[in-house]
Motif scaffolding. Structure first.
Motif, mmCIF file in Angstrom:
data_model
loop_
_atom_site.group_PDB
_atom_site.id
_atom_site.type_symbol
_atom_site.label_atom_id
_atom_site.label_comp_id
_atom_site.label_asym_id
_atom_site.label_seq_id
_atom_site.Cartn_x
_atom_site.Cartn_y
_atom_site.Cartn_z
ATOM 1 N N PRO A 115 5.873 5.390 1.067
ATOM 2 C CA PRO A 115 6.693 4.187 0.861
ATOM 3 C C PRO A 115 6.616 3.706 -0.583
ATOM 4 C CG PRO A 115 5.077 3.916 2.641
ATOM 5 C CD PRO A 115 4.707 5.152 1.883
ATOM 6 N N ASP A 116 7.518 2.846 -0.946
ATOM 7 C CA ASP A 116 7.405 2.155 -2.225
ATOM 8 C C ASP A 116 6.176 1.242 -2.189
ATOM 9 O OD1 ASP A 116 9.717 3.335 -3.211
ATOM 10 O OD2 ASP A 116 10.999 1.783 -2.326
ATOM 11 N N GLY A 117 5.586 1.021 -3.330
ATOM 12 C CA GLY A 117 4.413 0.157 -3.393
ATOM 13 C C GLY A 117 3.173 0.948 -3.757
ATOM 14 N N THR A 118 2.070 0.234 -3.918
ATOM 15 C CA THR A 118 0.851 0.861 -4.406
ATOM 16 C C THR A 118 -0.031 1.407 -3.296
ATOM 17 O OG1 THR A 118 -0.243 -1.292 -4.419
ATOM 18 C CG2 THR A 118 0.827 -0.579 -6.462
ATOM 19 N N GLY A 119 0.162 0.953 -2.052
ATOM 20 C CA GLY A 119 -0.663 1.434 -0.961
ATOM 21 C C GLY A 119 -2.072 0.862 -1.049
ATOM 22 N N PRO A 120 -3.013 1.422 -0.281
ATOM 23 C CA PRO A 120 -2.827 2.562 0.621
ATOM 24 C C PRO A 120 -2.073 2.174 1.894
ATOM 25 C CG PRO A 120 -5.054 1.707 0.836
ATOM 26 C CD PRO A 120 -4.417 0.926 -0.277
ATOM 27 N N PHE A 121 -1.656 3.227 2.651
ATOM 28 C CA PHE A 121 -0.793 3.025 3.804
ATOM 29 C C PHE A 121 -1.388 3.681 5.050
ATOM 30 C CE2 PHE A 121 1.761 3.905 -0.033
ATOM 31 C CZ PHE A 121 2.360 2.663 -0.225
ATOM 32 N N ARG A 147 -8.441 11.714 3.392
ATOM 33 C CA ARG A 147 -9.057 11.800 2.057
ATOM 34 C C ARG A 147 -8.100 11.443 0.927
ATOM 35 N NH1 ARG A 147 -11.106 16.836 4.074
ATOM 36 N NH2 ARG A 147 -9.605 17.951 2.753
ATOM 37 N N GLN A 148 -6.793 11.313 1.224
ATOM 38 C CA GLN A 148 -5.826 11.071 0.159
ATOM 39 C C GLN A 148 -5.871 9.627 -0.328
ATOM 40 O OE1 GLN A 148 -4.347 13.889 -1.029
ATOM 41 N NE2 GLN A 148 -5.768 14.639 0.563
#
Length: 494
Positions: free
Chosen positions: A18-24, A86-87
């Protein structure tokens, strides 16, 4: 949105962020049907704030390795789940999602993988629970046509040819008739080592049994006209996680894209939106514990609560012909044809009701209890329930199958043929026709009546049958009062 493709332990994987900095939170779909076909689905998840991941299973499309259906999904799914967590874009929360074989991938990750790899929730639509579950009815009767079509299209090959069986039948209309059925791959012109292996599997019900120990929420989605409808309901009933939701509509295996003849405009559900809303709520811990859901009443605009069931009702049946008949595997009753012959030697027992004086709402299990005998050491008994509309149209409502090889030839016995669960409004004037047959081909393989395995048998013999119409009962589940309508989204999200 950000998109990239990578390889996870050799498995081709598409990621949509998604758009944005995350994390998600992440949603994982593992599929043998080409991850690229899921790009629109990934877009939908990403628009709703999820990191969306689609992966080709081992040996399919862009992934390395050897494709062996149902063999590696728990281990490969576990490797992928650990990789996702881990991402840097992952907040650690993971939902496994999928339909048909991809639902098997999601379920085996949830139920068979080590604890550290298991998802936080599962969405399983029209789940193909396992090779043995998809190959046979609970009684052991072989589901021939759907399995031949799937294996011809997808089995033991890196890509798919969805028309493979149709092309084989166009070249040889008797391709499913030739014996032994084990040699079908040769008639398809290709190697299919997993075809005979599938029929040797004896672990039917394994995932259902493990579902009782599930530790996460479930959303199970199915269709009344889907060949895995009963498995979908049983998965929901046995799920041991903190909450389980069921959505059953008047759809086929393609769900809303495959509406049945009894589907109404009110049965159109935006599944993608509902999945995302359910996932947000479940990951936030805002779903009520326990089982809930919604079931559509086909032939009406109504949805009703999934735990609602009708009362027993046994309509009066009038025998028409065939109390004694011959189940001849060289001339089997067709699973595709609803016309009943009115002359010649009977090939089935036929009974019918009078026209319904008022609408009838069927909701719940149906079965046939009969007293009958066969003149062969092995016999399949099929019960096919058909609705005859006042204008003469015939529509199949249900088919049940039982295999009997514990009954000495010629000995009369009483037994039950389950017809599954019905959710249907029948208008006034409808008649019900019940057929008791020895075959239902090519949907199901022909029993050779010799006691041999239908997959390896090379000879067939007729089976004389006799049914006692006076001891035959059709038992339905009927709503005695008007059904209480519900909103499917509210039931899934409460």
């Amino acid at each position: 949105m950000t998109t990239y493709t990578t390889a996870v332990h050799g498995l081709a994987t598409d990621v949509r962020l998604p758009d944005g900095t995350g994390p998600f939170p992440a949603v994982l779909v593992r599929t043998p049907y080409d991850r690229r076909a899921h790009h629109a689905e990934l877009d939908g998840w990403a628009r709703r704030g999820f990191a969306a991941v689609a992966q080709d299973v081992r040996g399919r499309h862009g992934s390395a390795g050897e494709w062996r259906p149902y063999a590696h999904e728990a281990a490969d799914g576990a490797d992928t789940a650990r990789w996702i967590r881990r991402q840097p874009w992952s907040d650690g929360r993971l939902v496994a999602s999928g339909a048909s074989y991809a639902a098997h991938c999601a379920l085996t990750l949830a139920l068979d993988a080590p604890e550290d790899a298991r998802p936080d929730a599962v969405i399983a639509a029209v789940p193909a629970l396992g090779a043995a579950d998809t190959a046979r009815e609970p009684s052991g009767v072989e589901r021939l046509l759907t399995r031949a079509g799937w294996w011809a299209a997808h089995g033991d090959r890196p890509d798919s040819d969805d028309d493979a069986l149709d092309k084989a039948l166009a070249a040889d209309p008797d391709a499913l008739t030739h014996l032994p059925l084990r040699d079908l791959p040769r008639r398809l012109g290709r190697e299919l080592p997993s075809w005979p292996e599938m029929w040797q599997r004896d672990d039917r019900g394994r995932l259902i049994a493990r579902a009782a120990r599930a530790g996460m929420p479930l959303l199970a989605v199915g269709g009344h006209h889907d060949h895995f409808a009963e498995d979908t309901v049983e998965l929901w009933r046995h799920w041991g996680g903190p909450c389980a939701r069921l959505l059953m509509g008047p759809w086929g295996h393609g769900l809303v894209a495959a509406p049945g003849p009894d589907a109404e405009p009110a049965h159109r559900v935006r599944l993608g939106d509902l999945y995302a809303r359910w996932t947000h709520r479940v990951l936030a811990g805002r779903l009520t514990r326990g089982r809930a859901g919604a079931v559509a009443l086909g032939g009406s605009p109504l949805w009703t609560a999934a735990d609602r069931e009708g009362e027993p009702y046994a309509p009066r049946l009038r025998p028409l012909r065939g109390a004694a008949f011959t189940a001849h595997p060289e001339r089997p009753v067709s699973s595709a044809e609803l016309t009943v012959p009115v002359d010649g030697e009977p090939d089935r027992c036929v009974l019918a009701t009078a026209p319904l004086p008022r609408p009838l709402d069927l909701l719940g299990p149906a079965r046939v209890r009969l007293r009958a005998r066969a003149g062969t050491p092995s016999a399949d008994w099929f019960a096919r329930l058909v609705a005859l509309a006042p204008d003469g149209r015939a529509e199949r409502l249900a088919v049940g199958a039982v295999r009997r090889h514990d009954q000495p030839p010629g000995e009369t016995a009483e037994f039950t043929v389950p017809l599954g669960r019905l959710a249907r409004r029948l208008p006034a004037g409808t008649r019900l026709r019940l057929e008791i047959t020895g075959h239902h081909f090519p949907a199901h393989a022909r029993n050779p009546h010799t006691g041999e395995d239908p997959i390896t048998a090379t000879r067939l013999t007729p089976s004389a049958r006799e049914v006692d119409p006076a001891r035959l009962e059709l038992r339905l589940s009927v709503l005695r009062t008007r059904p209480v309508p519900t909103d499917p989204a509210e039931e899934i999200l409460r």
